[in-house]
Write an enzyme that holds these catalytic residues in place. Structure first.
Site, mmCIF file in Angstrom:
data_model
loop_
_atom_site.group_PDB
_atom_site.id
_atom_site.type_symbol
_atom_site.label_atom_id
_atom_site.label_comp_id
_atom_site.label_asym_id
_atom_site.label_seq_id
_atom_site.Cartn_x
_atom_site.Cartn_y
_atom_site.Cartn_z
ATOM 1 N N HIS A 12 -7.091 -6.954 0.689
ATOM 2 C CA HIS A 12 -6.025 -5.961 0.635
ATOM 3 C C HIS A 12 -4.960 -6.215 1.699
ATOM 4 C CE1 HIS A 12 -4.118 -2.107 -0.061
ATOM 5 N NE2 HIS A 12 -4.313 -1.747 1.192
ATOM 6 N N ASP A 32 0.840 -1.194 0.000
ATOM 7 C CA ASP A 32 0.000 0.000 0.000
ATOM 8 C C ASP A 32 0.881 1.252 0.000
ATOM 9 O OD1 ASP A 32 -3.048 0.789 0.520
ATOM 10 O OD2 ASP A 32 -1.852 1.993 1.901
#
Length: 292
Positions: A272, A107
Protein backbone atom coordinates in the site's frame (compact mmCIF):
# COMPACT_ATOMS: atom_id res chain seq x y z
CA UNK A 1 18.19 10.85 8.82
CA UNK A 2 16.57 14.17 8.00
CA UNK A 3 12.81 14.31 8.42
CA UNK A 4 12.42 16.85 5.66
CA UNK A 5 12.56 16.65 1.89
CA UNK A 6 16.07 17.89 1.03
CA UNK A 7 16.12 21.16 -0.85
CA UNK A 8 12.45 21.91 -0.19
CA UNK A 9 11.11 24.95 1.64
CA UNK A 10 8.60 24.41 4.41
CA UNK A 11 5.75 26.91 4.31
CA UNK A 12 2.37 27.61 5.81
CA UNK A 13 -0.20 28.44 3.15
CA UNK A 14 -3.90 29.35 3.16
CA UNK A 15 -6.49 26.72 2.44
CA UNK A 16 -10.26 27.15 2.55
CA UNK A 17 -12.23 28.67 5.43
CA UNK A 18 -9.20 30.34 7.04
CA UNK A 19 -7.45 26.98 7.53
CA UNK A 20 -3.68 27.00 7.07
CA UNK A 21 -1.81 24.04 5.60
CA UNK A 22 1.81 23.09 6.10
CA UNK A 23 3.57 22.26 2.85
CA UNK A 24 6.99 21.36 1.50
CA UNK A 25 7.67 23.13 -1.79
CA UNK A 26 10.65 22.64 -4.08
CA UNK A 27 11.89 22.29 -7.62
CA UNK A 28 11.07 24.22 -10.74
CA UNK A 29 8.80 23.79 -13.71
CA UNK A 30 5.11 23.04 -14.14
CA UNK A 31 3.30 22.64 -10.79
CA UNK A 32 2.60 19.21 -9.34
CA UNK A 33 0.80 18.71 -6.03
CA UNK A 34 1.27 15.43 -4.12
CA UNK A 35 -1.22 14.46 -1.37
CA UNK A 36 -0.39 11.94 1.34
CA UNK A 37 -2.45 9.11 2.82
CA UNK A 38 -3.21 7.55 6.21
CA UNK A 39 -1.57 7.41 8.70
CA UNK A 40 1.12 9.53 7.12
CA UNK A 41 2.19 13.09 6.34
CA UNK A 42 3.75 14.75 3.32
CA UNK A 43 6.97 12.89 4.21
CA UNK A 44 5.64 9.83 2.37
CA UNK A 45 6.55 11.65 -0.88
CA UNK A 46 10.17 12.31 0.09
CA UNK A 47 11.69 9.97 -2.53
CA UNK A 48 9.28 10.75 -5.37
CA UNK A 49 9.36 14.50 -4.75
CA UNK A 50 13.16 14.62 -5.01
CA UNK A 51 13.07 12.68 -8.26
CA UNK A 52 10.53 15.03 -9.82
CA UNK A 53 11.89 18.36 -8.55
CA UNK A 54 14.24 18.80 -11.53
CA UNK A 55 11.23 18.83 -13.84
CA UNK A 56 8.40 20.32 -11.77
CA UNK A 57 7.57 22.65 -8.95
CA UNK A 58 6.55 19.98 -6.45
CA UNK A 59 4.14 20.89 -3.65
CA UNK A 60 3.59 18.40 -0.82
CA UNK A 61 1.03 19.60 1.73
CA UNK A 62 -0.21 18.00 4.90
CA UNK A 63 -3.96 17.61 4.51
CA UNK A 64 -6.15 19.56 6.91
CA UNK A 65 -6.38 17.57 10.12
CA UNK A 66 -3.03 15.83 9.53
CA UNK A 67 0.63 16.51 10.21
CA UNK A 68 1.48 20.14 10.88
CA UNK A 69 -1.62 21.55 9.16
CA UNK A 70 -4.52 23.12 11.04
CA UNK A 71 -7.02 20.78 12.65
CA UNK A 72 -10.34 22.63 12.86
CA UNK A 73 -13.05 21.21 15.09
CA UNK A 74 -15.51 19.02 13.21
CA UNK A 75 -18.58 21.17 13.83
CA UNK A 76 -20.31 19.43 10.92
CA UNK A 77 -19.50 16.78 8.30
CA UNK A 78 -18.59 19.40 5.72
CA UNK A 79 -15.51 20.48 7.72
CA UNK A 80 -13.67 17.30 6.67
CA UNK A 81 -15.60 16.50 3.51
CA UNK A 82 -13.40 15.74 0.55
CA UNK A 83 -15.07 18.72 -1.16
CA UNK A 84 -13.74 21.06 1.52
CA UNK A 85 -10.33 19.37 1.56
CA UNK A 86 -10.13 19.68 -2.24
CA UNK A 87 -10.94 23.39 -1.92
CA UNK A 88 -7.99 23.63 0.48
CA UNK A 89 -5.64 22.33 -2.20
CA UNK A 90 -6.95 24.63 -4.92
CA UNK A 91 -6.56 27.62 -2.57
CA UNK A 92 -3.06 26.54 -1.53
CA UNK A 93 -1.92 26.22 -5.15
CA UNK A 94 -3.45 29.60 -6.01
CA UNK A 95 -1.55 31.18 -3.10
CA UNK A 96 1.64 29.97 -4.79
CA UNK A 97 0.52 31.47 -8.10
CA UNK A 98 -0.71 28.27 -9.76
CA UNK A 99 -4.20 28.49 -11.28
CA UNK A 100 -3.73 25.12 -12.99
CA UNK A 101 -1.71 22.16 -11.75
CA UNK A 102 -1.36 18.40 -11.83
CA UNK A 103 -2.53 16.51 -8.75
CA UNK A 104 -1.56 13.06 -7.45
CA UNK A 105 -2.92 11.56 -4.25
CA UNK A 106 -2.42 8.42 -2.21
CA UNK A 107 -5.10 6.80 -0.01
CA UNK A 108 -7.00 9.63 1.76
CA UNK A 109 -5.18 12.14 -0.41
CA UNK A 110 -6.36 10.24 -3.48
CA UNK A 111 -9.98 10.68 -2.39
CA UNK A 112 -9.33 14.40 -2.02
CA UNK A 113 -7.72 14.43 -5.46
CA UNK A 114 -10.70 12.57 -6.96
CA UNK A 115 -13.10 15.14 -5.53
CA UNK A 116 -10.89 17.98 -6.79
CA UNK A 117 -11.03 16.47 -10.27
CA UNK A 118 -14.83 16.49 -10.24
CA UNK A 119 -15.28 19.86 -8.55
CA UNK A 120 -12.44 21.77 -10.27
CA UNK A 121 -11.99 20.29 -13.75
CA UNK A 122 -10.77 23.63 -15.10
CA UNK A 123 -7.96 23.66 -12.52
CA UNK A 124 -6.47 20.17 -12.78
CA UNK A 125 -4.37 19.31 -15.82
CA UNK A 126 -3.74 15.68 -14.82
CA UNK A 127 -4.92 13.40 -12.01
CA UNK A 128 -3.04 10.51 -10.39
CA UNK A 129 -4.59 8.09 -7.90
CA UNK A 130 -2.72 5.58 -5.73
CA UNK A 131 -4.46 2.55 -4.22
CA UNK A 132 -8.10 3.53 -3.74
CA UNK A 133 -11.44 3.39 -5.50
CA UNK A 134 -13.86 6.30 -5.11
CA UNK A 135 -15.68 6.49 -1.79
CA UNK A 136 -19.09 5.51 -3.19
CA UNK A 137 -17.61 2.46 -4.92
CA UNK A 138 -15.51 1.57 -1.86
CA UNK A 139 -18.60 1.06 0.28
CA UNK A 140 -20.27 -0.92 -2.51
CA UNK A 141 -17.40 -3.42 -2.85
CA UNK A 142 -16.72 -3.99 0.87
CA UNK A 143 -18.67 -7.10 1.78
CA UNK A 144 -18.02 -10.52 3.25
CA UNK A 145 -15.07 -11.71 5.31
CA UNK A 146 -12.40 -10.24 2.96
CA UNK A 147 -13.77 -6.79 3.79
CA UNK A 148 -12.39 -7.16 7.32
CA UNK A 149 -9.26 -5.47 5.96
CA UNK A 150 -11.32 -2.26 6.06
CA UNK A 151 -12.58 -2.58 9.64
CA UNK A 152 -11.23 0.88 10.49
CA UNK A 153 -13.62 2.42 7.97
CA UNK A 154 -16.57 1.09 9.93
CA UNK A 155 -15.05 1.95 13.31
CA UNK A 156 -14.45 5.58 12.41
CA UNK A 157 -17.88 5.87 10.81
CA UNK A 158 -19.51 5.59 14.23
CA UNK A 159 -20.99 8.67 15.95
CA UNK A 160 -18.60 10.98 17.79
CA UNK A 161 -17.22 9.70 21.06
CA UNK A 162 -16.56 5.97 20.89
CA UNK A 163 -14.04 5.86 18.00
CA UNK A 164 -12.06 8.79 19.34
CA UNK A 165 -11.88 7.27 22.83
CA UNK A 166 -10.90 3.81 21.64
CA UNK A 167 -8.21 5.07 19.27
CA UNK A 168 -6.78 7.62 21.70
CA UNK A 169 -6.39 4.92 24.36
CA UNK A 170 -4.19 2.83 22.04
CA UNK A 171 -3.07 5.30 19.40
CA UNK A 172 0.43 3.98 18.69
CA UNK A 173 -0.84 0.42 18.46
CA UNK A 174 -3.78 1.41 16.27
CA UNK A 175 -1.90 3.55 13.76
CA UNK A 176 1.18 1.34 13.84
CA UNK A 177 -0.90 -1.70 12.94
CA UNK A 178 -1.63 -0.21 9.51
CA UNK A 179 2.01 0.60 8.86
CA UNK A 180 2.78 -3.04 9.61
CA UNK A 181 -0.14 -4.78 7.91
CA UNK A 182 -0.25 -2.77 4.71
CA UNK A 183 3.45 -2.77 3.89
CA UNK A 184 5.21 -5.43 1.85
CA UNK A 185 8.60 -3.92 2.78
CA UNK A 186 8.68 -2.51 6.33
CA UNK A 187 12.23 -1.18 5.83
CA UNK A 188 10.79 1.34 3.36
CA UNK A 189 9.43 3.23 6.38
CA UNK A 190 12.49 3.48 8.66
CA UNK A 191 12.06 4.00 12.37
CA UNK A 192 12.48 7.81 12.44
CA UNK A 193 9.83 8.21 9.74
CA UNK A 194 7.54 5.68 11.40
CA UNK A 195 7.88 7.55 14.69
CA UNK A 196 7.06 10.83 12.96
CA UNK A 197 3.93 9.32 11.43
CA UNK A 198 2.80 7.88 14.79
CA UNK A 199 3.47 11.11 16.65
CA UNK A 200 1.57 13.17 14.08
CA UNK A 201 -1.38 10.76 13.99
CA UNK A 202 -1.63 10.47 17.77
CA UNK A 203 -1.90 14.26 17.95
CA UNK A 204 -4.67 14.28 15.36
CA UNK A 205 -7.11 11.56 16.42
CA UNK A 206 -10.28 13.73 16.38
CA UNK A 207 -9.58 15.20 12.96
CA UNK A 208 -8.53 11.88 11.42
CA UNK A 209 -11.73 10.27 12.69
CA UNK A 210 -13.71 13.23 11.34
CA UNK A 211 -12.11 12.73 7.93
CA UNK A 212 -13.14 9.08 7.88
CA UNK A 213 -16.58 9.83 9.31
CA UNK A 214 -17.19 12.25 6.44
CA UNK A 215 -16.48 9.38 4.03
CA UNK A 216 -19.41 7.47 5.51
CA UNK A 217 -21.79 10.39 5.11
CA UNK A 218 -21.34 13.60 3.13
CA UNK A 219 -18.68 12.24 0.77
CA UNK A 220 -21.03 9.45 -0.32
CA UNK A 221 -23.75 12.03 -0.95
CA UNK A 222 -21.42 14.07 -3.15
CA UNK A 223 -20.20 11.03 -5.11
CA UNK A 224 -23.74 9.75 -5.61
CA UNK A 225 -24.90 13.12 -6.93
CA UNK A 226 -22.05 13.12 -9.46
CA UNK A 227 -22.73 9.56 -10.49
CA UNK A 228 -26.43 10.30 -10.94
CA UNK A 229 -25.54 13.35 -13.04
CA UNK A 230 -23.15 11.32 -15.20
CA UNK A 231 -20.19 13.45 -14.16
CA UNK A 232 -16.76 12.21 -15.22
CA UNK A 233 -13.15 13.26 -14.82
CA UNK A 234 -12.24 15.43 -17.78
CA UNK A 235 -8.45 15.21 -17.47
CA UNK A 236 -6.03 12.32 -18.12
CA UNK A 237 -6.11 9.95 -15.15
CA UNK A 238 -3.59 7.35 -14.01
CA UNK A 239 -4.52 4.86 -11.28
CA UNK A 240 -1.85 2.66 -9.68
CA UNK A 241 -3.07 0.13 -7.15
CA UNK A 242 -2.61 -3.27 -5.67
CA UNK A 243 -4.88 -5.95 -7.06
CA UNK A 244 -7.62 -5.34 -4.50
CA UNK A 245 -10.20 -6.39 -7.06
CA UNK A 246 -8.88 -9.94 -7.11
CA UNK A 247 -8.94 -10.05 -3.30
CA UNK A 248 -12.39 -8.56 -2.84
CA UNK A 249 -14.08 -9.75 -6.02
CA UNK A 250 -14.50 -6.64 -8.18
CA UNK A 251 -13.04 -5.16 -11.35
CA UNK A 252 -11.13 -2.07 -10.22
CA UNK A 253 -10.27 -0.95 -13.75
CA UNK A 254 -13.94 -1.00 -14.75
CA UNK A 255 -14.90 1.00 -11.68
CA UNK A 256 -12.34 3.65 -12.54
CA UNK A 257 -13.17 3.66 -16.25
CA UNK A 258 -16.76 4.63 -15.44
CA UNK A 259 -15.41 7.82 -13.86
CA UNK A 260 -12.36 8.42 -16.06
CA UNK A 261 -12.67 7.94 -19.83
CA UNK A 262 -8.98 8.83 -20.37
CA UNK A 263 -7.60 6.19 -17.99
CA UNK A 264 -4.28 4.44 -17.55
CA UNK A 265 -4.87 1.73 -14.93
CA UNK A 266 -1.82 -0.06 -13.53
CA UNK A 267 -1.35 -2.82 -10.98
CA UNK A 268 1.71 -2.90 -8.76
CA UNK A 269 3.45 -5.61 -6.79
CA UNK A 270 4.39 -3.10 -4.11
CA UNK A 271 2.42 -2.77 -0.90
CA UNK A 272 0.00 0.00 0.00
CA UNK A 273 2.83 2.42 0.79
CA UNK A 274 4.03 2.21 -2.78
CA UNK A 275 5.54 5.70 -3.02
CA UNK A 276 7.98 4.66 -0.29
CA UNK A 277 8.37 1.00 -1.31
CA UNK A 278 8.67 1.54 -5.07
CA UNK A 279 9.53 5.22 -5.67
CA UNK A 280 11.05 4.59 -9.10
CA UNK A 281 7.88 2.84 -10.28
CA UNK A 282 5.61 5.57 -8.94
CA UNK A 283 7.83 8.33 -10.34
CA UNK A 284 7.70 6.68 -13.76
CA UNK A 285 3.91 6.42 -13.59
CA UNK A 286 3.63 10.12 -12.72
CA UNK A 287 6.02 11.12 -15.51
CA UNK A 288 4.02 9.04 -17.99
CA UNK A 289 0.81 10.68 -16.79
CA UNK A 290 2.19 14.18 -17.23
CA UNK A 291 3.19 13.42 -20.83
CA UNK A 292 -0.39 12.64 -21.84
Amino acid sequence: MTLAIPGFDHLRLPGADKVELAAAVGGQGSPLVLLHGFPQTHLMWRHVAERLADEHTVICPDLRGYGASDKPAATGPEVYSKRTMAADIVALAAALGHERFALVGHDRGALVAFRAGLDHPETLTHLGILDVVPTLDMWNVLHGIPAAVGYHLFLMAQPPGLPETMITNSADTFFGSFLDAWSSNPSAIPEPVRSAYLQASTAAVPSIVADYRASASIDVTHDQADQDAGSQLAMPVTVVQQDWGARLGYDAASIWRAWAPDLDHRLTGAGHYMAEEAPDEITEAIRDLLLR
